[in-house]
Design a protein around this motif. Structure first.
Motif, short mmCIF file in Angstrom:
data_model
loop_
_atom_site.label_atom_id
_atom_site.label_comp_id
_atom_site.label_asym_id
_atom_site.label_seq_id
_atom_site.Cartn_x
_atom_site.Cartn_y
_atom_site.Cartn_z
N MET A 94 0.81 -1.13 0.03
CA MET A 94 0.17 -0.05 -0.03
C MET A 94 0.95 1.23 0.09
SD MET A 94 -3.62 -0.04 0.93
CE MET A 94 -4.66 1.07 1.56
N ALA A 95 0.59 2.22 -0.97
CA ALA A 95 1.50 3.34 -0.91
C ALA A 95 1.18 4.25 0.02
CB ALA A 95 1.11 3.97 -2.60
N ASN A 96 1.91 5.06 0.65
CA ASN A 96 1.88 6.24 1.61
C ASN A 96 2.88 7.18 1.52
OD1 ASN A 96 4.01 4.98 2.91
ND2 ASN A 96 2.94 4.40 4.64
N LYS A 97 3.73 7.28 0.65
CA LYS A 97 4.59 8.09 0.30
C LYS A 97 4.33 8.78 -1.06
CE LYS A 97 8.06 5.94 2.91
NZ LYS A 97 9.33 5.05 2.83
N PRO A 98 4.40 10.07 -1.21
CA PRO A 98 4.06 10.69 -2.50
C PRO A 98 4.75 10.30 -3.71
CG PRO A 98 4.27 12.29 -0.71
CD PRO A 98 4.67 11.17 -0.20
N GLU A 99 5.94 9.81 -3.68
CA GLU A 99 6.55 9.56 -4.60
C GLU A 99 6.17 8.13 -4.98
OE1 GLU A 99 9.12 8.89 -0.90
OE2 GLU A 99 8.20 10.35 -1.77
N GLU A 100 5.35 7.39 -4.41
CA GLU A 100 4.91 5.85 -4.50
C GLU A 100 3.68 6.15 -5.38
OE1 GLU A 100 4.30 4.03 -0.77
OE2 GLU A 100 6.63 3.84 -0.45
N PHE A 101 3.13 7.14 -5.45
CA PHE A 101 1.72 7.27 -6.31
C PHE A 101 2.16 7.70 -7.80
CE2 PHE A 101 0.50 7.83 -1.98
CZ PHE A 101 -1.01 7.09 -2.15
N PRO A 102 1.56 7.33 -8.50
CA PRO A 102 1.76 7.67 -10.16
C PRO A 102 1.20 9.33 -10.27
CG PRO A 102 -0.09 6.13 -9.95
CD PRO A 102 0.42 6.27 -8.56
N VAL A 103 1.98 10.25 -11.38
CA VAL A 103 1.55 11.30 -11.58
C VAL A 103 0.01 11.34 -12.42
CG1 VAL A 103 1.87 13.37 -13.01
CG2 VAL A 103 3.75 11.97 -11.84
N PHE A 104 -0.78 12.28 -12.07
CA PHE A 104 -2.14 12.15 -12.64
C PHE A 104 -2.05 12.72 -13.92
CE2 PHE A 104 -6.21 13.78 -13.90
CZ PHE A 104 -7.06 13.02 -13.58
N THR A 105 -2.59 12.23 -15.02
CA THR A 105 -2.34 12.65 -16.53
C THR A 105 -3.67 13.26 -16.84
OG1 THR A 105 -2.89 10.26 -17.34
CG2 THR A 105 -0.51 10.78 -16.93
N LYS A 106 -3.50 13.97 -17.79
CA LYS A 106 -4.67 14.38 -18.45
C LYS A 106 -5.59 13.34 -19.14
CE LYS A 106 -4.06 18.96 -18.71
NZ LYS A 106 -4.69 19.83 -17.77
#
Length: 158
Positions: A1-13
């Motif tokens: 489970m991700a809990n660090k900002p860098e572990e989440f993907p970047v939101f794309t358009k």
């Protein structure tokens, strides 16, 4: 489970197909608004609407991440659409100032979404003319938050 900002993907358009689908869906409501009000010279600022769609999708992701994979739902999505219409004014016309036009469109959409969701739930919308006037006034002059608008929408269905 991700809990660090860098572990989440970047939101794309949103991809073009999804954006077109959302624009077509909203266009149906706008045409209904035009028929109901007779305001025919509405200019749609498509780039602003695309920004609104992106912001709603980001909120959908927010619900998924921070509310344990909870889905946002049509009612909250509709309330968010109204919120962003009030804030970003994606519609204009020569006859009305942008705040009045966009508040009227947001109120129209808000009511339509309430009725649609209530019908799906086999419930009724509990709204009076006085409440409609208060909501319109709030859309024009008050600082309405995303959360308060979503809460209001939910509380008007019984």
């Amino acid at each position: 489970m991700a809990n660090k900002p860098e572990e989440f993907p970047v939101f794309t358009k949103l991809d073009n197909n999804m954006a077109r689908e959302l624009l077509e869906k909203l266009n149906i409501y706008i045409n209904n608004f035009i028929q109901s009000t007779g305001i025919t010279d509405i200019i749609v600022h498509e780039d602003t609407l695309l920004e609104i769609f992106d912001r709603i999708e980001k909120r959908r992701v927010y619900f998924h991440i921070f509310y344990n994979r909870c889905k946002m739902g049509e009612l909250n999505e509709g309330a968010l659409m109204c919120f962003w219409i009030i804030k970003l004014h994606p519609f204009s016309c020569k006859k009305l100032p942008p705040d009045i036009l966009n508040s009227k469109i947001a109120l129209f959409l808000f009511n339509r979404v309430l009725c649609l969701v209530a019908a799906k739930m086999q419930k009724k919308v509990n709204i009076t003319e006085h409440i409609v006037k208060d909501i319109y006034y709030s859309f024009r002059f008050r600082d309405v938050s995303k959360e308060s608008l979503m809460l209001l929408a939910g509380s008007l269905i019984q």
